[in-house]
Design an enzyme around this catalytic site. Structure first.
Site, PDB file in Angstrom:
ATOM      1  N   TYR A 144      39.657  20.761  20.126  1.00 12.06           N
ATOM      2  CA  TYR A 144      39.557  20.921  21.569  1.00 12.06           C
ATOM      3  C   TYR A 144      38.447  20.027  22.101  1.00 12.06           C
ATOM      4  O   TYR A 144      37.511  19.679  21.403  1.00 12.06           O
ATOM      5  CB  TYR A 144      39.379  22.377  21.989  1.00 12.06           C
ATOM      6  CG  TYR A 144      38.191  23.139  21.435  1.00 12.06           C
ATOM      7  CD1 TYR A 144      36.896  22.895  21.878  1.00 12.06           C
ATOM      8  CD2 TYR A 144      38.380  24.169  20.512  1.00 12.06           C
ATOM      9  CE1 TYR A 144      35.820  23.631  21.407  1.00 12.06           C
ATOM     10  CE2 TYR A 144      37.310  24.909  20.035  1.00 12.06           C
ATOM     11  CZ  TYR A 144      36.028  24.630  20.483  1.00 12.06           C
ATOM     12  OH  TYR A 144      34.956  25.358  20.006  1.00 12.06           O
ATOM     13  N   CYS A 145      38.608  19.606  23.348  1.00  8.90           N
ATOM     14  CA  CYS A 145      37.701  18.664  24.003  1.00  8.90           C
ATOM     15  C   CYS A 145      37.412  17.460  23.099  1.00  8.90           C
ATOM     16  O   CYS A 145      36.260  17.167  22.783  1.00  8.90           O
ATOM     17  CB  CYS A 145      36.397  19.354  24.398  1.00  8.90           C
ATOM     18  SG  CYS A 145      35.448  18.425  25.646  1.00  8.90           S
TER      19      CYS A 145
END
Length: 275
Positions: A144-145
């Site tokens: 994620y990110c």
């Protein structure tokens, strides 16, 4: 070792406990305040640590998900409060096992974007000398990110770095998954995107999360390492570099500036949530 880390006189602001029950929005306001103070040479360069419990910080693109309300409801159902930051980047999990670190310097120290990121990478390697040679910086696909300065060991991401520049100040921020399960945090974000997209095609390409590519330092090193222990390592490292520890919370004359930035951050977040 990066010369900037060793030769700079650092101010240390420890909010690893005091920020626990506050909104992460307060931390964004704090970094804006420090950017202003350091950039205008009203404060020494600063390293700040902070921890927030059970929140997911969403980026602007996250809030544009076609079913964002359903996505945020999924986060709340799992005990995490979503907030929106008015900047780039994508969803990030914050909880008691994640230590956030901000390095704030003035543009009097000429740093390119990549050079500023490298300062943080070197700092993390200094904190974890036993595994420093294994810490790599590149985009970990499936995390994620994701970003070009994801930090990983053996291909598993444990930290992500971002950067903010304003008022002649540079704030390099990192979240470090120290304790707990990195894959469980990734599962939370996977479920958020599933609820927020519901299979719909979008112009923006949201990450396809594969939880097994994320882990905590506790999992990667096999050591019983805690957030507070890492925070203490920072305190000791700064004392070694500075010859003493300059631990200074915001002073009275600095709090007015913080109040200004906090009000601005809160208004921006409110406007994002009402769009």
């Amino acid at each position: 070792m990066n010369e900037i880390l060793q030769k700079t006189t650092w101010r240390f602001v420890d909010q690893s406990i005091s920020a626990n029950k506050r909104s992460p929005l307060e931390s964004f306001a704090m970094d804006d305040t420090l950017c202003h103070l350091v950039g205008q040479e009203m404060s020494d360069a600063t390293i700040r640590t902070w921890v927030h419990h059970d929140a997911v910080v969403l980026g602007i693109q996250d809030h544009r998900l076609p079913y964002i309300e359903e996505g945020m409801a999924t986060l709340r159902a799992n005990g995490y409060e979503p907030i929106v930051r008015n900047s780039g980047g994508l969803a990030v999990v914050l909880d008691h096992g994640v230590l956030n670190i901000s390095i704030v310097v003035g543009e009097q120290i000429p740093l390119s974007i990549n050079a500023a990121f490298d300062v943080m990478v070197d700092f993390i390697r200094a904190l974890f000398p036993k595994v420093a040679h294994k810490i790599e910086a590149y985009e970990v696909v499936g995390s994620y990110c994701p970003g070009s300065y994801d930090l990983s060991i053996d291909g598993k991401k444990f930290a992500g770095i971002s950067q903010r520049r304003m008022k002649n100040g540079i704030a390099v921020q990192i979240y470090v998954c120290v304790e707990g399960s990195g894959s469980e945090r990734a599962e939370l974000i996977r479920d958020f995107y599933a609820a927020g997209l519901q299979g719909e095609e979008t112009k923006f390409q949201y990450p396809v999360i594969t939880p097994h590519v994320m882990a905590s330092l506790q999992e990667l090193t096999g050591e019983i390492v805690s957030v507070q222990e890492v925070n203490e390592r920072i305190r000791q490292q700064l004392a070694e570099w500075n010859g003493m520890l300059r631990e200074n919370p915001l002073q009275q004359h600095e709090t007015d500036l913080y109040t200004f930035y906090l009000e601005r951050v809160l208004k921006r977040n409110e406007s994002m949530l009402t769009k």
